[in-house]
Every structure is written in structure tokens, then in C-alpha cells.
Scaffold this motif. Structure first.
Motif, mmCIF file in Angstrom:
data_model
loop_
_atom_site.group_PDB
_atom_site.id
_atom_site.type_symbol
_atom_site.label_atom_id
_atom_site.label_comp_id
_atom_site.label_asym_id
_atom_site.label_seq_id
_atom_site.Cartn_x
_atom_site.Cartn_y
_atom_site.Cartn_z
ATOM 1 N N ASP A 5 0.857 -1.226 -0.172
ATOM 2 C CA ASP A 5 0.010 0.106 -0.057
ATOM 3 C C ASP A 5 0.842 1.303 -0.016
ATOM 4 O OD1 ASP A 5 -1.441 2.122 1.878
ATOM 5 O OD2 ASP A 5 -2.951 1.182 0.637
ATOM 6 N N LEU A 6 0.655 2.201 -1.118
ATOM 7 C CA LEU A 6 1.419 3.243 -1.140
ATOM 8 C C LEU A 6 1.382 4.241 -0.031
ATOM 9 C CD1 LEU A 6 3.525 4.901 -2.885
ATOM 10 C CD2 LEU A 6 1.607 5.901 -4.147
ATOM 11 N N ARG A 7 0.159 4.610 0.426
ATOM 12 C CA ARG A 7 0.291 5.385 1.461
ATOM 13 C C ARG A 7 0.760 5.036 2.834
ATOM 14 N NH1 ARG A 7 -2.933 9.852 3.009
ATOM 15 N NH2 ARG A 7 -2.712 10.380 0.945
ATOM 16 N N ALA A 8 0.697 3.868 3.106
ATOM 17 C CA ALA A 8 1.340 3.067 4.117
ATOM 18 C C ALA A 8 2.891 3.184 4.070
ATOM 19 C CB ALA A 8 0.873 1.406 4.261
ATOM 20 N N LEU A 9 3.457 2.999 2.847
ATOM 21 C CA LEU A 9 4.853 3.085 2.731
ATOM 22 C C LEU A 9 5.063 4.487 2.991
ATOM 23 C CD1 LEU A 9 5.411 0.496 -0.412
ATOM 24 C CD2 LEU A 9 6.283 0.511 2.111
ATOM 25 N N GLU A 10 4.557 5.560 2.549
ATOM 26 C CA GLU A 10 4.922 6.902 2.816
ATOM 27 C C GLU A 10 4.859 7.054 4.201
ATOM 28 O OE1 GLU A 10 3.272 9.021 -1.647
ATOM 29 O OE2 GLU A 10 1.636 8.685 0.133
ATOM 30 N N THR A 11 3.638 6.715 4.820
ATOM 31 C CA THR A 11 3.865 6.976 6.304
ATOM 32 C C THR A 11 4.881 6.463 6.946
ATOM 33 O OG1 THR A 11 1.300 7.010 6.197
ATOM 34 C CG2 THR A 11 2.278 6.390 8.285
ATOM 35 N N PHE A 12 5.336 5.243 6.556
ATOM 36 C CA PHE A 12 6.524 4.313 7.017
ATOM 37 C C PHE A 12 7.712 5.196 7.074
ATOM 38 C CE2 PHE A 12 10.084 1.776 6.297
ATOM 39 C CZ PHE A 12 10.486 1.214 7.224
ATOM 40 N N SER A 13 7.943 5.767 5.813
ATOM 41 C CA SER A 13 9.069 6.580 5.448
ATOM 42 C C SER A 13 9.278 7.704 6.270
ATOM 43 C CB SER A 13 9.132 6.793 3.971
ATOM 44 O OG SER A 13 10.238 7.577 3.457
ATOM 45 N N ALA A 14 8.021 8.475 6.284
ATOM 46 C CA ALA A 14 7.991 9.681 7.104
ATOM 47 C C ALA A 14 8.115 9.432 8.553
ATOM 48 C CB ALA A 14 6.487 10.526 6.884
ATOM 49 N N VAL A 15 7.907 8.205 9.214
ATOM 50 C CA VAL A 15 8.060 8.046 10.425
ATOM 51 C C VAL A 15 9.731 7.900 10.608
ATOM 52 C CG1 VAL A 15 7.752 6.363 12.363
ATOM 53 C CG2 VAL A 15 5.765 7.266 11.068
ATOM 54 N N VAL A 16 10.149 6.971 9.804
ATOM 55 C CA VAL A 16 11.744 6.551 9.965
ATOM 56 C C VAL A 16 12.535 8.133 10.002
ATOM 57 C CG1 VAL A 16 13.402 5.731 8.859
ATOM 58 C CG2 VAL A 16 11.485 4.451 9.012
ATOM 59 N N GLN A 17 12.203 8.739 9.127
ATOM 60 C CA GLN A 17 12.744 10.032 8.935
ATOM 61 C C GLN A 17 12.629 10.901 10.052
ATOM 62 O OE1 GLN A 17 12.838 11.863 4.759
ATOM 63 N NE2 GLN A 17 12.000 10.026 4.030
ATOM 64 N N ALA A 18 11.385 11.304 10.356
ATOM 65 C CA ALA A 18 11.111 12.011 11.563
ATOM 66 C C ALA A 18 11.598 11.457 12.922
ATOM 67 C CB ALA A 18 9.530 12.237 11.594
ATOM 68 N N GLY A 19 11.844 10.397 13.067
ATOM 69 C CA GLY A 19 12.356 9.783 14.333
ATOM 70 C C GLY A 19 11.191 9.367 15.237
ATOM 71 N N GLY A 20 9.749 9.488 14.711
ATOM 72 C CA GLY A 20 8.754 8.971 15.723
ATOM 73 C C GLY A 20 7.362 9.424 15.045
ATOM 74 N N VAL A 21 6.367 8.835 15.428
ATOM 75 C CA VAL A 21 5.029 8.783 14.855
ATOM 76 C C VAL A 21 4.700 10.178 15.166
ATOM 77 C CG1 VAL A 21 2.586 8.004 15.067
ATOM 78 C CG2 VAL A 21 4.676 6.464 15.152
ATOM 79 N N GLY A 22 4.791 10.852 16.414
ATOM 80 C CA GLY A 22 4.197 12.180 16.738
ATOM 81 C C GLY A 22 4.876 13.091 15.953
ATOM 82 N N LYS A 23 6.061 13.120 15.614
ATOM 83 C CA LYS A 23 6.834 14.442 14.769
ATOM 84 C C LYS A 23 6.427 13.892 13.735
ATOM 85 C CE LYS A 23 11.065 14.563 17.693
ATOM 86 N NZ LYS A 23 12.426 14.238 17.776
ATOM 87 N N ALA A 24 6.510 12.839 12.892
ATOM 88 C CA ALA A 24 5.825 12.564 11.582
ATOM 89 C C ALA A 24 4.424 13.124 11.491
ATOM 90 C CB ALA A 24 5.680 11.108 11.220
#
Length: 304
Positions: A5-24
Motif C-alpha cells: 500500500d503506497l500510503r502506508a509506505l509513505e507513512t512508514f518512510s515519514a516516521v523513519v525520517q522524523a524519528g517518531g510517529v508524533g513528529k511525523a
């Protein structure tokens, strides 16, 4: 949910780069609960854990790091394509990471970077000055500027400038007689980043000269090597782009060019990815900055 799922992958990438779910969530402007649910669903779909969940941080597992490394470039390209379709424009935009040699960066790239961003204000340019062969995909670079690059099937690009390697000496030093069969032993300042050579061959108006370099100083920076030669420590092999002004002012003298030491500068990007608008714009720009393909500090900056 499908496995990729593209949206899930984009969410995953954003969380990795931000360092957390809250920041993402704050960066994306989306609810934290939505992002957490998409991450859980992605883990269930793939059958692996993507994050180690600690009390205060969220770190990707080995599987998570692998997924991020393999999908980061593709997600970036998809995001750029989506933006172009949404606004109907074809302008270079977004982050652009460039790796470049330290000396080239010091001599040219500050002024050129300012000019490039003035022409392309929607590009966020980052240049890292480093003398090492970076991995464009693994380290997230878009362009690598390299000196005399080894042929590589995974990189393509353009030659934008050439330089000359000279044997230079302090002003007032007498050049040994040319065309002697035996090398002349001379105190030298050498760069620790290059393999030492027992004899330097140079060719000038007076003829060919063989120099047996006797290292008095070993320095890791070409700028330090130049300064040491200016201070009278010995002769050195230095690029014309670095000593152009010193030769013109008479502070240094050239004993001749090293005919077997070609210097070519290339701007390269990864062949497995189509060059985006911002990559193409940067490579065109740096090639246009040196239309005669000659790299000298004075001419290069004047023409930029």
C-alpha cells in the motif's frame, strides 16, 4: 490492505525520517492514531516488525532499515511526479543533495550554489564537501561530483571541467636544468591523500624535467600544501585551479605540467533512476558555469 500500500509506505518512510510517529504526524498534518494504525497494518501485511518500540523512541528494526533504504528513492520520485501533476508545472523543486570534493567546494561551490538557488528558488540545495566515494542510493545523494571517476555501470553524467596538475615551486627557486637523464633531488611537500611517487615528470617551455621529490612535509589538505610551498618548504604537485592567482602574481612559479596526470571533473547521478528536473537543472547549470571546460578559480567564478 494490499502488501505494498503506497500510503502506508509513505507513512512508514515519514516516521523513519522524523524519528517518531508524533513528529511525523505534525510534519504531515495528519492524526497520530492514523499513522500508528497504518504502520501496524503494514507490519501485519509484510509479516515482520518494522520498529523497535521503546519507552521514548521508535527505532527501525533491521527489516525496517532495509525497507526504508530500498523504497526511499522510489517514494521520493513518486512524490515529485505527483506534485508536478497537481500544480501542472515543470519546475525543479524539492531537496537536492550533492556530494563534492573538498577543494572544489572551497574554491567554487559556495558562489555557484547561491547562483543556482537564485535561479531555482524551489530547490533546497545541500552540498556536502567530502573526499570519499559516496553511495548515491544508500546515502541519499542525488548527484556526486567526482575527480577522474572509475567507470561505473550504475552511474551516468557529464564531464563539466578539466584541470591541469603542475609542479610548482616558491618564487625565486631556480629550476634545475631540463632534459637531464637523471632526476634532480628537490625538497617537496606532498599530499597524504595521493600515492607517493619517487619521481615527478613535468614538461614546461624549458623542456622536460625529472624531479626526485624528497618529502619534507606530508599534509592532508591541498590548501595546506599550497601554503607550505608559499612559505618556502619545497615544491609540490598542485592543480592549476588552486594556484592560478599565485602564479599570476609571481608568488609561485610553475616548473611544468605533469603530462601523465589528467584531471577531469564529472557530475554523476544514478543510472537506475531517471534524472529528475532538479538533477538535470543542476548538471546543466554546473556545465554552463564552465563553458570552455577549463577549471581555473578566476575564470570559473567570473563566468558563473
Amino acid at each position: 490492505m494490499s502488501q505494498w500500500d503506497l500510503r502506508a509506505l509513505e507513512t512508514f518512510s515519514a516516521v523513519v525520517q522524523a524519528g517518531g510517529v508524533g513528529k511525523a504526524a505534525r510534519a504531515l498534518g495528519r492524526p497520530k492514531a492514523t499513522l500508528s494504525r497504518q504502520i501496524r497494518e503494514l507490519e501485519q501485511s509484510l509479516g515482520v516488525r518494522l520498529f523497535e518500540r521503546g519507552a521514548r523512541d521508535l527505532r527501525p528494526t533491521a527489516e525496517g532499515r532495509l525497507l526504508h533504504e530500498r523504497t526511499r528513492a522510489a517514494l521520493h520520485d513518486l512524490g515529485e511526479a505527483r506534485q508536478l501533476l497537481l500544480d501542472g508545472s515543470a519546475r525543479p523543486r524539492g531537496p537536492l543533495r550533492v556530494s563534492a570534493p573538498v577543494l572544489l567546494s572551497n574554491l567554487f561551490l559556495g558562489r555557484l550554489a547561491a547562483d543556482f538557488t537564485a535561479r531555482h528558488p524551489e530547490v533546497r540545495l545541500e552540498i556536502a564537501a567530502e573526499d570519499r566515494p559516496v553511495d548515491l542510493v544508500e546515502e541519499g545523494y542525488d548527484v556526486a561530483i567526482r575527480v577522474n571517476p572509475d567507470p561505473a555501470a550504475d552511474l551516468v553524467g557529464r564531464l563539466f571541467a578539466r584541470d591541469e596538475l603542475l609542479v610548482v615551486a616558491p618564487a625565486g627557486w631556480r629550476r634545475p636544468p631540463a632534459d637531464d637523464a637523471e632526476p634532480h633531488r628537490v625538497p617537496a611537500v606532498v599530499n597524504t591523500a595521493t600515492a607517493p611517487a619517487a619521481v615527478w615528470r613535468c614538461v614546461g617551455p624549458e623542456g622536460e624535467l625529472l624531479v626526485e621529490a624528497e618529502p619534507r612535509l606530508r599534509l592532508s589538505s591541498l590548501l595546506m600544501v599550497r601554503d607550505a610551498v608559499l612559505a618556502g618548504a619545497g615544491v609540490a604537485q598542485l592543480p592549476l585551479s588552486l594556484v592560478h592567482g599565485d602564479l599570476a602574481s609571481g608568488r609561485l612559479q610553475s616548473w611544468g605540467q605533469a603530462p601523465d596526470r589528467t584531471v577531469e571533473l564529472w557530475a554523476l547521478h544514478h543510472s537506475r533512476r531517471l534524472a529528475s528536473l532538479k538533477i538535470a537543472a543542476f548538471i546543466d547549470f554546473i556545465c554552463d558555469a564552465f563553458p570552455d571546460r577549463t577549471l581555473t578559480a578566476a575564470e570559473g567564478l567570473e563566468k558563473a
